[in-house]
Motif scaffolding. Sequence first.
Motif, PDB file in Angstrom:
ATOM      1  N   GLY A  54      -5.262  -8.068  -3.035  1.00 44.46           N
ATOM      2  CA  GLY A  54      -4.995  -9.193  -3.919  1.00 44.46           C
ATOM      3  C   GLY A  54      -3.866  -8.922  -4.894  1.00 44.46           C
ATOM      4  N   SER A  55      -3.244  -9.987  -5.377  1.00 45.43           N
ATOM      5  CA  SER A  55      -2.170  -9.906  -6.368  1.00 45.43           C
ATOM      6  C   SER A  55      -2.352 -11.061  -7.339  1.00 45.43           C
ATOM      7  N   PRO A  56      -1.594 -11.083  -8.443  1.00 47.09           N
ATOM      8  CA  PRO A  56      -1.736 -12.207  -9.388  1.00 47.09           C
ATOM      9  C   PRO A  56      -1.454 -13.564  -8.773  1.00 47.09           C
ATOM     10  N   THR A  57      -0.681 -13.583  -7.694  1.00 45.27           N
ATOM     11  CA  THR A  57      -0.329 -14.878  -7.091  1.00 45.27           C
ATOM     12  C   THR A  57      -1.055 -15.163  -5.779  1.00 45.27           C
ATOM     13  N   GLU A  58      -1.516 -14.131  -5.105  1.00 40.59           N
ATOM     14  CA  GLU A  58      -2.143 -14.314  -3.804  1.00 40.59           C
ATOM     15  C   GLU A  58      -3.530 -13.672  -3.801  1.00 40.59           C
ATOM     16  N   PRO A  59      -4.520 -14.347  -3.215  1.00 37.28           N
ATOM     17  CA  PRO A  59      -5.848 -13.728  -3.111  1.00 37.28           C
ATOM     18  C   PRO A  59      -5.861 -12.626  -2.068  1.00 37.28           C
ATOM     19  N   ALA A  60      -6.831 -11.735  -2.176  1.00 32.31           N
ATOM     20  CA  ALA A  60      -6.953 -10.631  -1.219  1.00 32.31           C
ATOM     21  C   ALA A  60      -7.438 -11.144   0.127  1.00 32.31           C
ATOM     22  N   SER A  61      -6.980 -10.477   1.189  1.00 34.74           N
ATOM     23  CA  SER A  61      -7.472 -10.805   2.525  1.00 34.74           C
ATOM     24  C   SER A  61      -8.950 -10.433   2.626  1.00 34.74           C
ATOM     25  N   GLN A  62      -9.687 -11.218   3.395  1.00 34.15           N
ATOM     26  CA  GLN A  62     -11.111 -10.967   3.575  1.00 34.15           C
ATOM     27  C   GLN A  62     -11.405 -10.678   5.040  1.00 34.15           C
ATOM     28  N   VAL A  63     -12.242  -9.651   5.262  1.00 38.54           N
ATOM     29  CA  VAL A  63     -12.628  -9.265   6.616  1.00 38.54           C
ATOM     30  C   VAL A  63     -14.144  -9.183   6.681  1.00 38.54           C
ATOM     31  N   GLY A  64     -14.666  -9.273   7.894  1.00 35.06           N
ATOM     32  CA  GLY A  64     -16.092  -9.104   8.114  1.00 35.06           C
ATOM     33  C   GLY A  64     -16.355  -7.844   8.909  1.00 35.06           C
TER      34      GLY A  64
END
Length: 417
Positions: free
Chosen positions: A162-172
Amino acid sequence: MDVRLLLAQRYLVSRHQVTLIAVITGISVLGVAVGVAALIVVLSVMNGFYRVVRDLLVSVDPHVRIVGVAPGGIPASDSLEQALRQLPHVRQVTAYIEGKALLLYEGSSEANKVVIVRGVEPEALKALTHVFGSVDLRGQKEGRPGVLVGMPLAQRLGLLPGSPTEPASQVGLLSAPALEQLLMSPLSPPPLIRFEVRGLYQLASGYDESYVFIALEEAQRLFRMPGRIDGIELRLDHLDRAETIKTLLQQQLDPTQYRVQTWYDLQRGLYEVMRLEKWGASLILALIVVVAAFSILGALTMVVIEKRRDIGVLQAMGLSRRRVRQVFWTAGLLIGLAGAGLGCVLGVGLALLQQQFQLVPLAGSEAFLIHAYPVAVEPLDVLGVLLAAVVLCMLAAMYPAARAAAIAPARAVHLEE
């Protein structure tokens, strides 16, 4: 000066002219020197590769690992971990859980990948130096638990922290018990545990591609091991003390419940193959010294033939057969010492120059972690090569020495006349 040393020097080198024996002796010394230098350089390069591989693996593998003998892991015990921290030379104690799982990511066009999931305590991630993002993998009040992914795997799947402008990628992550439940009961699938990518790490390519890290408590939930762990890993102040700690733990822990492994045990097959290659290459290069030893045998045999009358006169003057043998053993020793000494200076010098200035680069080094042939000079290896060369030279002198001692004084003088 001892008469044996004096005679050996006079027989090998003439002060007034260059004889055929002196030339053959010089060739023998040069042959021994080349063989010794080649052995030292090759052994040093083999040691260098061994250390590179060892340090690379130990950056991920622990110095000492304690695992359960029976399947299913061992109970998580704070008292055991506290007792392990009190051992000498132990710097870090971390519990872990490790298992295979299916990594699911909807944003990738590639097929889902089977990865090795390691559940660790926060202290274990401090050893990872090349990390982009955060290593705090604990679950937050508003959000999902974190996962640490290797750089190559993240680039292939398009994963980003994640960054201030973009959310973190999510995995299962779907563990083996969950997959089994899914196959056995497709109408009641298990809940998919989702993680957000907190950071990316970079180590060896094999680990980058297949290992992901999560928090220990999340691994217990993922692999359905409440209150249990796969083992405990120790890091010491120096990996050479691993065998000592292993012996100490084997005396203190119940062998029917715990098995203790060192860093060498974890990759024993690879390390033993590298050692076998090292000594195999050494035996092949030792043939150079063996060939030089045959030239020593020829040179000293020519000395015996040429100096037959002189040897007979010396025996008639009171030089015993034992002393005659010792004269030629001394000659073999002198050749061995000269050749081994010259080869040692040449071999160690070349190894140190490569170590300091990296004169010989690796072909295609852009694909490796190192750019030149690694070198590590081991004093015991150098000493072993020197002793072997000197012993071979002295063994080569045994036949000429025995032949010289067998000369009958009266017959030698009579034949000369």
